[in-house]
Motif scaffolding. Structure first.
Motif: not given
Length: 453
Positions: A35-39, A48-55
């Motif tokens: 996923g991605c988000d602005r902030v 992210a700690e659960m292993g989901i990449p976040v940009r």
């Protein structure tokens, strides 16, 4: 549409409360997601700690690189770079609610909680009743629910899915509930709903989605809710306090603004309830939740027990700590009606001063309800306002919270959280009640004030 497991899914706006829950649900079902988000936020860090990449990159088309399917939050409009690029590449683009609807398929009961006010609390109450009744529910809620340790509870059982149903951008029209609750309908989201006719029409379509063997639960005291419920193809059950209805509260009394009452359905007393949440509005939330869970076949005694077990939802008059001896509570209210309910509770508790700290949310709402915001905020002993949080909107001109401050005698303008924190530390004292209110990120100010950075 089905969500195929062999495709990579990107969630645009993954840090939102519902989007982050959706991400967790998809992960638990074995989907490959990022996923991605602005902030960056506590929610993105948790994912992210659960292993989901976040940009973390605002308005960057490359955020969707590697995706086969893009699921977007309602705030990611058609002109968002990620959405433009996804469509240029010919990717499937889904609304958040459409993805939720895919995950709801196969549940025996789908309880969808809607309304202009009270959605999260009624969702929490229904979730608590389902837990108390041993139904092993899946719960999706637009706030943190202490009894499940967050905003999502997943289950391998397919007995019941309790879900908050948001009307914004007609999101809830993707759902196929077996029980639909309409708490109330009041003008809101002026950036999308341009008239009450459009708003009530959306709720009417929502009511019509319930199958003939299902149930719509509607507030008998809200004319718009009853108008919407008239579109239902199924049984309609009503709740209220002051008009004839199917589910109500009798022998209502308050102690320190906590309600106790006898729950009554179809004229029969079902048991005694004492709520652990403040205010008359939570009595309405409780009887709406009771009506919904009774419609699911939950035994009356377990409905009563579940409501007595319910301890509240985060950011709904949630006590956070103290500042200079002043009590600090945080609330999600961002519509004048919600803020008035919060003010009524605050004023009833006997504090020497009520200091209300308000973060206006979106320029359209601030403009549309300007006079109503002024009316409520004038009731505080001191009103403290931060700058408007534009969120999905761009400032149309020179709109600023200072215009609200100028209309409220004695109000204080603290544009940033730094300013608000400094003012409160310098001026709050024992005997005060500080209420922070707004649906943006005002909870971060509370974190600062109680020493949680």
């Amino acid at each position: 549409m089905k969500l195929p497991h062999n495709k990579r899914i990107c969630l645009v706006g993954i840090g939102g409360v519902s989007m982050s829950a959706l991400a967790q649900m998809l992960l638990s079902h074995g989907y490959t997601i990022f996923g991605c988000d602005r902030v960056e936020s506590a929610r993105t860090r948790k994912l992210a700690e659960m292993g989901i990449p976040v940009r973390i990159a605002p308005n960057d088309a490359s955020n969707i690189d590697g995706a086969d399917i893009v699921i977007r939050t309602a705030a990611a409009r058609d002109d968002a770079p990620e959405i433009i690029e996804a469509r240029r590449r010919g990717l499937v683009v889904m609304a958040r609610a459409e993805a939720w609807a895919c995950l709801m398929e196969g549940y025996r009961n789908i309880v969808a909680l809607s309304g202009s006010h009270g959605k999260s609390t009624t969702t929490g109450m229904c979730g608590q009743i389902a837990l108390t009744a041993g139904l092993d529910p899946t719960i999706s809620i637009g706030a943190d629910l202490p009894c499940i340790g967050g905003n999502l509870r997943t289950s391998d059982a397919r007995e019941i899915f309790v879900a908050e149903a948001d009307e914004y951008w007609d999101s809830f029209l993707y759902f196929r509930p077996t029980v639909a609750v309409i708490n109330n309908i009041e003008a809101d989201h002026p950036d999308y709903f341009k008239s009450m006719e459009q708003l009530v029409g959306s709720f009417s379509k929502f009511a019509s989605l319930v199958p003939p063997d299902g149930c719509v639960v509607a507030n008998a005291e809200n004319a718009y809710a009853m108008q919407a419920a008239s579109a239902a193809r199924c049984q309609v059950r009503t709740f209220g306090l002051n008009v004839p209805c199917d589910v109500t509260a009798k022998n209502l009394r308050f102690r320190y603004n906590y309600a106790s009452f006898t729950l009554v359905a179809d004229g029969n007393a079902l048991g005694e309830i004492t709520l652990a949440v403040h205010g008359i509005h939570n009595v309405y939330n409780a009887i709406a939740s009771a009506a919904a869970m009774l419609a699911c076949g939950v035994k009356p005694a377990l409905v009563v027990e579940g409501l007595n077990d319910f301890s509240g939802v985060a950011r709904r008059f949630e006590r956070r700590g103290t500042v200079n001896g002043a009590v600090l509570v945080d609330d999600f209210g961002h519509h004048p009606t919600e803020m008035q309910m919060t003010m009524d509770v605050a004023k009833s508790l006997g504090f020497r001063r009520v200091i209300m700290v308000f973060q206006p949310y979106t320029y359209s709402r601030t403009s549309q309800y300007f006079d109503d915001f002024v009316r409520v905020l004038r009731q505080a002993d001191v009103a403290v306002l931060t700058e408007i949080l534009g969120a999905r909107e761009v400032n149309p001109g020179n709109d600023t919270a200072k215009t609200l401050v100028d209309a409220i005698p004695g109000a204080v303008f603290t544009p940033t959280f730094d300013d608000a924190e400094a003012w409160l530390r310098a001026n709050a004292r024992e005997g005060d009640l500080i209420v922070t209110t707004g649906c943006g990120n005002l909870n971060l100010l509370c974190d600062r004030l109680v020493g949680r950075r």
